[in-house]
Scaffold this motif. Structure first.
Motif, PDB file in Angstrom:
ATOM      1  N   GLU A 130       0.850  -1.193   0.000  1.00  0.00           N
ATOM      2  CA  GLU A 130       0.000   0.000   0.000  1.00  0.00           C
ATOM      3  C   GLU A 130       0.883   1.240   0.000  1.00  0.00           C
ATOM      4  O   GLU A 130       1.259   1.779   1.023  1.00  0.00           O
ATOM      5  CB  GLU A 130      -0.931  -0.008   1.215  1.00  0.00           C
ATOM      6  CG  GLU A 130      -1.898  -1.176   1.243  1.00  0.00           C
ATOM      7  CD  GLU A 130      -2.765  -1.257  -0.012  1.00  0.00           C
ATOM      8  OE1 GLU A 130      -3.182  -0.196  -0.515  1.00  0.00           O
ATOM      9  OE2 GLU A 130      -3.020  -2.384  -0.490  1.00  0.00           O
ATOM     10  N   GLU A 132       3.569   3.541  -3.190  1.00  0.00           N
ATOM     11  CA  GLU A 132       4.302   3.404  -4.453  1.00  0.00           C
ATOM     12  C   GLU A 132       5.787   3.400  -4.135  1.00  0.00           C
ATOM     13  O   GLU A 132       6.341   4.428  -3.739  1.00  0.00           O
ATOM     14  CB  GLU A 132       3.908   4.520  -5.422  1.00  0.00           C
ATOM     15  CG  GLU A 132       2.434   4.459  -5.810  1.00  0.00           C
ATOM     16  CD  GLU A 132       2.069   5.387  -6.971  1.00  0.00           C
ATOM     17  OE1 GLU A 132       2.998   6.011  -7.543  1.00  0.00           O
ATOM     18  OE2 GLU A 132       0.881   5.473  -7.295  1.00  0.00           O
ATOM     19  N   THR A 188       3.987  -3.003 -10.952  1.00  0.00           N
ATOM     20  CA  THR A 188       3.185  -1.838 -11.335  1.00  0.00           C
ATOM     21  C   THR A 188       2.911  -1.004 -10.091  1.00  0.00           C
ATOM     22  O   THR A 188       2.740  -1.537  -8.989  1.00  0.00           O
ATOM     23  CB  THR A 188       1.843  -2.269 -11.954  1.00  0.00           C
ATOM     24  OG1 THR A 188       1.123  -3.089 -11.018  1.00  0.00           O
ATOM     25  CG2 THR A 188       2.060  -3.060 -13.238  1.00  0.00           C
ATOM     26  N   THR A 190       0.275   1.904  -9.236  1.00  0.00           N
ATOM     27  CA  THR A 190      -0.864   2.723  -9.667  1.00  0.00           C
ATOM     28  C   THR A 190      -1.811   2.943  -8.498  1.00  0.00           C
ATOM     29  O   THR A 190      -1.990   2.074  -7.641  1.00  0.00           O
ATOM     30  CB  THR A 190      -1.641   2.037 -10.810  1.00  0.00           C
ATOM     31  OG1 THR A 190      -2.039   0.725 -10.393  1.00  0.00           O
ATOM     32  CG2 THR A 190      -0.786   1.939 -12.066  1.00  0.00           C
ATOM     33  N   ASN A 191      -2.412   4.124  -8.486  1.00  0.00           N
ATOM     34  CA  ASN A 191      -3.429   4.468  -7.484  1.00  0.00           C
ATOM     35  C   ASN A 191      -2.968   4.207  -6.056  1.00  0.00           C
ATOM     36  O   ASN A 191      -3.705   3.694  -5.216  1.00  0.00           O
ATOM     37  CB  ASN A 191      -4.724   3.688  -7.757  1.00  0.00           C
ATOM     38  CG  ASN A 191      -5.312   4.007  -9.122  1.00  0.00           C
ATOM     39  OD1 ASN A 191      -5.295   5.157  -9.555  1.00  0.00           O
ATOM     40  ND2 ASN A 191      -5.798   2.982  -9.806  1.00  0.00           N
ATOM     41  N   GLY A 192      -1.699   4.528  -5.807  1.00  0.00           N
ATOM     42  CA  GLY A 192      -1.180   4.402  -4.451  1.00  0.00           C
ATOM     43  C   GLY A 192      -0.866   2.984  -4.011  1.00  0.00           C
ATOM     44  O   GLY A 192      -0.669   2.736  -2.823  1.00  0.00           O
ATOM     45  N   GLN A 193      -0.784   2.047  -4.932  1.00  0.00           N
ATOM     46  CA  GLN A 193      -0.489   0.660  -4.597  1.00  0.00           C
ATOM     47  C   GLN A 193       0.555   0.096  -5.561  1.00  0.00           C
ATOM     48  O   GLN A 193       0.504   0.344  -6.762  1.00  0.00           O
ATOM     49  CB  GLN A 193      -1.759  -0.187  -4.650  1.00  0.00           C
ATOM     50  CG  GLN A 193      -1.590  -1.623  -4.181  1.00  0.00           C
ATOM     51  CD  GLN A 193      -2.886  -2.408  -4.254  1.00  0.00           C
ATOM     52  OE1 GLN A 193      -3.349  -2.759  -5.340  1.00  0.00           O
ATOM     53  NE2 GLN A 193      -3.495  -2.686  -3.100  1.00  0.00           N
ATOM     54  N   THR A 194       1.505  -0.669  -5.025  1.00  0.00           N
ATOM     55  CA  THR A 194       2.533  -1.318  -5.844  1.00  0.00           C
ATOM     56  C   THR A 194       2.354  -2.829  -5.764  1.00  0.00           C
ATOM     57  O   THR A 194       2.223  -3.382  -4.670  1.00  0.00           O
ATOM     58  CB  THR A 194       3.945  -0.938  -5.369  1.00  0.00           C
ATOM     59  OG1 THR A 194       4.083   0.484  -5.356  1.00  0.00           O
ATOM     60  CG2 THR A 194       5.007  -1.531  -6.293  1.00  0.00           C
TER      61      THR A 194
END
Length: 322
Positions: A130, A132, A188, A190-194
């Motif tokens: 949770e 990046e 990846t 994206t949207n605050g998650q890796t």
């Protein structure tokens, strides 16, 4: 903070003039609350002139003094079972590495083989963080960083295999092309998650074997997508892939006071763990020092009453200053 404590007190854990296990933690302010990543376990030999081995930072355990979801201190060898009794050769099993950091894994067994004695078995892993940031999972023979082999994923590139030769980034070496055998590898952010995914053969020539049984792993992640020092965001853990249990964040190794940016001219450790030996004065005469973490120093001195000796002492005490 300063105090003096008797080393032996009735009904309490004894501090010995020899090998001891300690844990440290600190908050973000003066209000007692969950420490986040600001904690670790370490071993300290009080008879060895200040020799200290910082142990693996604890993963996520429970602090009975604070209402938090994650554990604050991990008891070494505490056994948990992340598989929940699932067959990890059929379904993905899950393991919470830390708050906001989830590991999923599945053993892939070729037809006609069995996981316990398998040729060509592989493991598929998925790390979900949770935030990046760069992510890493390492395979070890002893739970320590040096000599381990890691898969490191940096957003914007493909996860690859590395040899961890030390704590400086200059000795975190990309494995040769012929050893870059990961399949379905991706990362990846994206949207605050890796999310990092890969499949790896469990047995490969010249590499640490991943067993259908007990294994030692290490995890780490950064604070952003640039590969740099992970700070407290790392730990080692034991995982039994046969589903018989997980030993989380065992203090088998260092907090190892990792290389700081100043010490490494900007280069940094990638995956946790380090052992350090501090050769210091006689700690019964002078204060010895131990760097617990960047900006966190421990001083300590053994107080031996007249006529006693530290190795077999009645009334010995330890003075500590943090």
């Amino acid at each position: 903070m300063k105090f003096t404590k008797l080393m032996s007190e009735p009904g309490e854990i004894e501090i010995v003039y020899g090998e001891n296990r300690f844990l440290w933690a600190h908050g973000n302010d003066a209000t007692l609350a969950h420490h986040g990543n600001n904690r670790a376990a370490f071993s300290l030999d009080l008879a060895a002139a200040g020799a200290a081995v910082a142990e693996e930072e604890v993963t996520d355990p429970t602090d009975p003094s604070v209402e938090v979801e994650e554990d604050s201190v991990n008891v070494p060898d505490a056994i948990q079972d992340p598989s929940g009794g699932q067959d990890c050769t059929v379904n993905f099993c899950e393991n919470d590495l830390a708050s906001g950091f989830l590991q999923k894994y599945k053993i892939n067994v070729p037809e006609g083989q069995n996981a316990a004695n398998c040729e060509g078995c592989s493991i598929t892993m998925e790390l979900i963080f949770e935030g990046e940031a760069w992510l890493s999972i390492a395979f070890s023979e002893d739970g320590k960083m040096i000599g381990s082999e890691a898969v490191i994923g940096i957003p914007g590139s493909i996860p690859q295999k590395y040899m961890l030769g030390g704590y400086d980034v200059s000795v975190i070496q990309l494995m040769p092309e012929e050893q870059q055998t990961l399949t379905d590898a991706s990362i990846t952010a994206t949207n605050g998650q890796t999310i990092m995914k890969f499949t790896k053969l469990m047995s490969e020539p010249g590499e640490i074997e991943i067993l259908f049984g007990d294994n030692e792993f290490l995890w780490a992640h950064g604070s952003d997508a640039t590969l740099a020092y992970h700070g407290g965001s790392r730990s080692s853990f034991s995982l039994n892939l046969s589903g018989s249990g997980f030993v989380g964040g065992t203090a088998t190794e260092p907090t190892e006071n990792p290389v700081t940016n100043d010490e490494a001219d900007g280069s940094v450790a990638v995956v946790q763990g380090n052992e350090q030996e501090q050769v210091g004065p006689d700690c019964t005469v002078n204060f010895c020092e131990n760097d617990l973490a960047s900006g966190f120093l421990q001083k300590y001195k053994i107080n031996v009453p007249e006529g006693q000796n530290a190795a077999n002492c009645e009334g010995c005490s330890i003075t500590m200053e943090l």
